[in-house]
Scaffold this motif. Sequence first.
Motif, PDB file in Angstrom:
ATOM      1  N   GLU A  31       0.909  -1.036  -0.312  1.00 27.30           N
ATOM      2  CA  GLU A  31       0.066   0.327   0.248  1.00 27.30           C
ATOM      3  C   GLU A  31       1.196   1.237  -0.180  1.00 27.30           C
ATOM      4  OE1 GLU A  31      -3.100   0.270  -0.241  1.00 27.30           O
ATOM      5  OE2 GLU A  31      -3.753  -1.835  -0.272  1.00 27.30           O
ATOM      6  N   VAL A  32       0.246   2.052  -0.494  1.00 27.21           N
ATOM      7  CA  VAL A  32       1.608   3.725  -0.644  1.00 27.21           C
ATOM      8  C   VAL A  32       0.213   4.864  -0.097  1.00 27.21           C
ATOM      9  CG1 VAL A  32       1.860   5.614  -2.011  1.00 27.21           C
ATOM     10  CG2 VAL A  32       2.700   2.566  -2.745  1.00 27.21           C
ATOM     11  N   LYS A  33       0.755   5.356   0.750  1.00 22.84           N
ATOM     12  CA  LYS A  33      -0.282   6.800   1.188  1.00 22.84           C
ATOM     13  C   LYS A  33      -0.366   7.828   0.026  1.00 22.84           C
ATOM     14  CE  LYS A  33      -0.553   4.765   6.345  1.00 22.84           C
ATOM     15  NZ  LYS A  33      -0.199   5.172   6.558  1.00 22.84           N
ATOM     16  N   ALA A  34      -1.165   8.437   0.007  1.00 17.42           N
ATOM     17  CA  ALA A  34      -1.168   9.780  -0.742  1.00 17.42           C
ATOM     18  C   ALA A  34       0.479  11.043   0.438  1.00 17.42           C
ATOM     19  CB  ALA A  34      -2.800  10.703  -1.153  1.00 17.42           C
ATOM     20  N   GLY A  35       0.364  11.449  -0.876  1.00 21.76           N
ATOM     21  CA  GLY A  35       1.878  12.310  -0.021  1.00 21.76           C
ATOM     22  C   GLY A  35       2.984  11.122   0.930  1.00 21.76           C
ATOM     23  N   SER A  36       3.493  10.429   0.687  1.00 24.08           N
ATOM     24  CA  SER A  36       4.267   9.662   1.164  1.00 24.08           C
ATOM     25  C   SER A  36       5.323  10.024   0.718  1.00 24.08           C
ATOM     26  CB  SER A  36       3.998   8.092   1.626  1.00 24.08           C
ATOM     27  OG  SER A  36       4.056   7.228  -0.314  1.00 24.08           O
ATOM     28  N   GLU A  37       6.962  10.239   1.424  1.00 26.07           N
ATOM     29  CA  GLU A  37       8.239  10.534   0.644  1.00 26.07           C
ATOM     30  C   GLU A  37       8.006   9.084  -0.004  1.00 26.07           C
ATOM     31  OE1 GLU A  37      11.487   9.781   3.473  1.00 26.07           O
ATOM     32  OE2 GLU A  37      10.035   8.895   5.484  1.00 26.07           O
ATOM     33  N   PRO A  38       9.365   9.378  -1.114  1.00 23.65           N
ATOM     34  CA  PRO A  38       9.778   8.752  -1.487  1.00 23.65           C
ATOM     35  C   PRO A  38      10.148   7.055  -1.369  1.00 23.65           C
ATOM     36  CG  PRO A  38      11.019  10.223  -2.506  1.00 23.65           C
ATOM     37  CD  PRO A  38      10.741  10.642  -1.009  1.00 23.65           C
ATOM     38  N   LEU A  39       9.701   6.300  -1.486  1.00 21.62           N
ATOM     39  CA  LEU A  39       9.811   4.607  -0.764  1.00 21.62           C
ATOM     40  C   LEU A  39      10.863   3.952  -1.616  1.00 21.62           C
ATOM     41  CD1 LEU A  39       6.037   3.534  -1.106  1.00 21.62           C
ATOM     42  CD2 LEU A  39       7.918   4.493   1.177  1.00 21.62           C
ATOM     43  N   TRP A  40      11.542   2.750  -1.061  1.00 26.11           N
ATOM     44  CA  TRP A  40      12.415   2.318  -1.218  1.00 26.11           C
ATOM     45  C   TRP A  40      12.561   0.810  -1.415  1.00 26.11           C
ATOM     46  CZ3 TRP A  40      17.776   3.579  -3.163  1.00 26.11           C
ATOM     47  CH2 TRP A  40      17.948   4.641  -3.736  1.00 26.11           C
ATOM     48  N   MET A  41      12.806   0.075  -1.924  1.00 27.60           N
ATOM     49  CA  MET A  41      12.569  -1.980  -1.611  1.00 27.60           C
ATOM     50  C   MET A  41      14.013  -2.146  -1.788  1.00 27.60           C
ATOM     51  SD  MET A  41      10.917  -4.284  -5.199  1.00 27.60           S
ATOM     52  CE  MET A  41       9.998  -3.053  -5.178  1.00 27.60           C
ATOM     53  N   LEU A  42      13.744  -2.909  -0.027  1.00 30.37           N
ATOM     54  CA  LEU A  42      14.622  -3.526   0.045  1.00 30.37           C
ATOM     55  C   LEU A  42      14.604  -5.086  -0.091  1.00 30.37           C
ATOM     56  CD1 LEU A  42      18.045  -4.308   2.086  1.00 30.37           C
ATOM     57  CD2 LEU A  42      16.404  -3.878   3.513  1.00 30.37           C
ATOM     58  N   PHE A  43      15.214  -6.495  -0.417  1.00 31.43           N
ATOM     59  CA  PHE A  43      15.830  -6.951  -0.648  1.00 31.43           C
ATOM     60  C   PHE A  43      16.822  -8.141   0.433  1.00 31.43           C
ATOM     61  CE2 PHE A  43      13.650  -6.584  -4.668  1.00 31.43           C
ATOM     62  CZ  PHE A  43      12.185  -7.874  -4.711  1.00 31.43           C
ATOM     63  N   PRO A  44      16.190  -8.244   1.454  1.00 30.45           N
ATOM     64  CA  PRO A  44      17.498  -9.030   2.327  1.00 30.45           C
ATOM     65  C   PRO A  44      18.388  -9.807   2.226  1.00 30.45           C
ATOM     66  CG  PRO A  44      15.361  -8.907   3.781  1.00 30.45           C
ATOM     67  CD  PRO A  44      14.896  -8.909   2.165  1.00 30.45           C
TER      68      PRO A  44
END
Length: 621
Positions: free
Chosen positions: A94-107
Amino acid sequence: MKPQNWAFSAPDCRGAVNLLATLFLVFCCTLAQAQEQVNAQQSVSRIKQAEFIISDSPTIPPASANWQPVLLPHHVPKPADFELIHYWYKTTFEVKAGSEPLWMLFPQLLSGGDVYVNGALIGEKPSASKRAQVRWYLPELWLIPPLSLHEGSNEIEVKLAIREPFTSFGEIDIGPEKMQRNTFNQLLFWEDTTADISTALCMLAGIFIIIFWARRPQEKLYGMFGVCVLFWGLRTLLLRTPVVSIDFFLLWRFSYYFTTAGFIVLISIFMLKFSDRNNIVYNRVLIGYWFIGCTAFLAIGMPIRHFLEAFWLTGFLPLNLYAVACILIYAARQRTHNAVSMGLAILFALGLSVHDLAVQEAWVDWPEIYLMHLGIPAFLLVMIGILLDRFLDSLAQVESVNEQLELRVAAREVELKQSYEQLGKLGRAHAATEERHRIMQDMHDGVGTQLLSTLMMAQSEELPQKTMVALLQECLDDMRLVIDSLSPDDCDLLPVLGNFRFRMEARFRAIGLNFEWRNHSIPDELELEPDAGLQVLRILQEALANTLKHSQAKNVIVELFFYPHSLCIRIIDDGVGFVEATQSKGRGMINMRARAQKIGASFKIKHTSPGTEVVLDIPLL
């Protein structure tokens, strides 16, 4: 190796080893703690559910395809016969409105893959192919382009290919860069940096210990441990090779099995030897089991890989546990710091190996993170501690031996000093006795004989006064000669020769003979032992006396030639000839030769025209 060889008393070293071991354990716990802290952050979403489908479709399969739900991490089915299988995974976040840039991490993205967000490719990592096999141990962190996101539910799709029997698709974290970056750095450190450090330490330590063993072949236990550590370093290096060509994959896999099993065999035998329970049958069974498995893989190839990893490697566990039990019993009985530290290191490494095996075989739903490479440094710390203990113990023994030697040397010096003092006293007493004997003999042979002869001649009442005076003068000269030559305070021959010259010049002048004394290259002093000086003076006295009595000479010359290592004395007269005149007397020349031989000098008498020449060559030290 006997148990007492491993028990030392170096508390400072043991304390350092225990501290390092404690720090090492704390480091190993940090990974789990850091992971829990990150998961607790509300700003990071961890995706634990997904769907997958086996498909080699180049595009994302439609929603109507046979997608199957799974929990992450998902351990994929084991491919058969080294078959290359393609997988697609998809999940949502889910992505909320106005959220900061998101990063995807694969451990963990062990098999690589192409990653899509809402159908847009955001990152790719090479996956297995027909030409190469891959296995990545690094975490992956990618920025999700804001334009590819929209408010509400967003979809992640991952395409990958596998052919290895131990591969999983792990969890995914979505969150802001700061939190993701911290987690990424921690994972990178524990998964990559520590592995590189451990591998380098194992290789260097193994080479160092083997060199040490080569210098001390009797330390077989160290040589075995050095080879063991070297095997582990090679095994870790092979395992963490990310891309392997299919052409060399069989050889690469064999090398991995050989070094892994070799390490297990050697460390087990090492533990038995360390605990003083060396068992030849056990050793042969281990070595045979090791070579049988590796030979079977070379003969059959990849179809047997699943059996080797699931059963053959697991078959080492009971044999290894026996060695662990032996060393733990040894540590409980001995209760030395070294034994206890070794036991704890064994337990720690065993726990890590069980963890890695459980993760690899999917016995537990844990992230596929391998930690065994952290266990070997614990062994290295303990072995370094043991080496330092032995070194410190050797230093203590050397210091103790040095102290004992110093005490013995000091006692021996005192004894030698006392012995030298006693020898000095004996030497002085002996020298005094010899000196008295020499003086007595010289007085008896010289002055005594002359006085006795003069007394007998005087009693006959036929001795003229002139002859009596001459005989008494000879006795007086002989006594002065002895006194001059035996001076106790000075070994310089020059003053003695000067006194002798003074008396002889007066004697020759009184009877009207020309007497010359010539010195050539005279030194400042001429040291000669008193006895040797007396012999020289007696030879001169005898030669000049014979000249006075028998030569009928008018001129007499005494020449002294001084050389660095000798003194040459020449007595020359212009008389009728010394040899003929004294031949009937007999003893004069014999006595002079005997005296010269006594002091190592050469004596010669030869004719001149006219007269006689006497040559005395005296060696000097």
